[in-house]
Write an enzyme that holds these catalytic residues in place. Sequence first.
Site, PDB file in Angstrom:
ATOM      1  CG  HIS A  11      -1.819   1.117   1.386  1.00  0.00           C
ATOM      2  ND1 HIS A  11      -1.735   2.026   2.420  1.00  0.00           N
ATOM      3  CD2 HIS A  11      -2.860   1.514   0.611  1.00  0.00           C
ATOM      4  CE1 HIS A  11      -2.691   2.916   2.284  1.00  0.00           C
ATOM      5  NE2 HIS A  11      -3.393   2.626   1.202  1.00  0.00           N
ATOM      6  NE  ARG A  12      -1.742   5.801   1.329  1.00  0.00           N
ATOM      7  CZ  ARG A  12      -2.259   6.595   2.246  1.00  0.00           C
ATOM      8  NH1 ARG A  12      -1.465   7.421   2.915  1.00  0.00           N
ATOM      9  NH2 ARG A  12      -3.547   6.585   2.508  1.00  0.00           N
ATOM     10  CG  ASP A  56       0.587   0.961   5.427  1.00  0.00           C
ATOM     11  OD1 ASP A  56       0.178   1.151   4.272  1.00  0.00           O
ATOM     12  OD2 ASP A  56       0.058   1.486   6.436  1.00  0.00           O
ATOM     13  CD  GLU A  73      -7.026   5.192  -4.229  1.00  0.00           C
ATOM     14  OE1 GLU A  73      -6.244   4.602  -3.468  1.00  0.00           O
ATOM     15  OE2 GLU A  73      -7.844   6.055  -3.847  1.00  0.00           O
ATOM     16  CD  GLU A 108      -3.008   2.275  -3.099  1.00  0.00           C
ATOM     17  OE1 GLU A 108      -4.015   2.989  -3.190  1.00  0.00           O
ATOM     18  OE2 GLU A 108      -2.035   2.591  -2.394  1.00  0.00           O
ATOM     19  CE  LYS A 163      -6.460   9.340  -3.140  1.00  0.00           C
ATOM     20  NZ  LYS A 163      -6.666   8.039  -2.414  1.00  0.00           N
ATOM     21  CG  HIS A 184      -3.113   9.375  -0.025  1.00  0.00           C
ATOM     22  ND1 HIS A 184      -3.700  10.176   0.936  1.00  0.00           N
ATOM     23  CD2 HIS A 184      -3.969   8.349  -0.228  1.00  0.00           C
ATOM     24  CE1 HIS A 184      -4.844   9.641   1.296  1.00  0.00           C
ATOM     25  NE2 HIS A 184      -5.035   8.527   0.616  1.00  0.00           N
ATOM     26  CG  ASP A 234      -2.788   6.827  -3.286  1.00  0.00           C
ATOM     27  OD1 ASP A 234      -3.879   6.249  -3.313  1.00  0.00           O
ATOM     28  OD2 ASP A 234      -1.933   6.641  -2.394  1.00  0.00           O
TER      29      ASP A 234
HETATM   30  O1  G3P Z   1      -6.702   1.544  -2.808  1.00  0.00           O
HETATM   31  C1  G3P Z   1      -6.776   1.186  -1.481  1.00  0.00           C
HETATM   32  C2  G3P Z   1      -6.535   2.350  -0.561  1.00  0.00           C
HETATM   33  O2  G3P Z   1      -5.329   2.963  -0.934  1.00  0.00           O
HETATM   34  C3  G3P Z   1      -7.651   3.353  -0.589  1.00  0.00           C
HETATM   35  O3  G3P Z   1      -7.514   4.373   0.367  1.00  0.00           O
HETATM   36  O4  G3P Z   1      -6.898   6.614   1.148  1.00  0.00           O
HETATM   37  O5  G3P Z   1      -5.224   4.783   1.227  1.00  0.00           O
HETATM   38  O6  G3P Z   1      -5.878   5.769  -0.940  1.00  0.00           O
HETATM   39  P1  G3P Z   1      -6.331   5.426   0.456  1.00  0.00           P
HETATM   40 MG    MG Z   2      -4.725   4.576  -2.220  1.00  0.00          MG
END
Ligand code: G3P
Ligand code: MG
Length: 259
Positions: free
Chosen positions: A18-19, A245, A119, A45, A121, A60, A47
């Site tokens: 994640h990120r 993470d 993703e 992942e 935004k 993000h 953003d």
């Molecule tokens: O894509 C999953 C997750 O990243 C969505 O929430 O705010 O972390 O981008 P956020």
């Molecule tokens: Mg995200």
Amino acid sequence: MLPTLYSDNGDNFIVIAHRGASAYFPENTMPAFRGAVEMGAEMIEIDVMMSSDGVPVVFHDATLADHTNGEGELADYSLEELRELDAGSWFGAEFAGEKIPTLEEVLQFARDRIAVNIEIKTEAVTDQERGGVEEKSLELVRKYGMEDHVLFSSFDYRAIAHIKALEPTMPAALLYNSQTSNKRLPSQLVADYSADAFNCSYKQLNRKRLLDIRLHNIPVFVYTVNQQQRMKKLVKMGVTGIFSDKPDLLRKVAENVNK
Ligand code: G3P
Ligand code: MG
């Protein structure tokens, strides 16, 4: 269709950083993506937002202050201005000078190495199907030949509709948005937008949604899970993938559960 992994261990479960490996590196930076690969993540992942001069960048927040030395809104800065910012020092002095990456830079790195969940935004999405963040991102995915290795997603369902209109075979997931879903179940939402998967927070994966997902055989990706016990429970439940993470921990848990 779901994206193909570059190195699939065949366990039918996807470890998503994640990120990037954001527990250990500044989120959405190149060190976080390199770390994710080293830790055995199968997908990163990221953003995606747009600079004021229309370049997709990986970040993000709508505002700069928390994760760079800049201030104000990202969308007010040109790419050149964004590249002057320090996106690493907030996390640790050893990351001083890390830049906000462009989507192009990340795809260049990921090609032949790791699948990517892009993703989009909400702040970057407009009503326009053409010329916006979706088409620009899609063009970059094509440029690097990653059409089979990318999953698009967004909380803004317009982005999914635009991606599918521009490229019907491009894998795309709905990121569950309670405000715009009007009580629709995952199966209805996925059908309404011709999406390939349903992504939601672990808190939103209640009994009713889970039953619906199982009944309709819908791939489900769950965010953001950093606790070992929670990871274990979700892997056992058979979710398609988890955003964490800590991709190193998630990988270990998945390997033990699927042994
Ligand atoms: O894509 C999953 C997750 O990243 C969505 O929430 O705010 O972390 O981008 P956020
Ligand atoms: Mg995200």
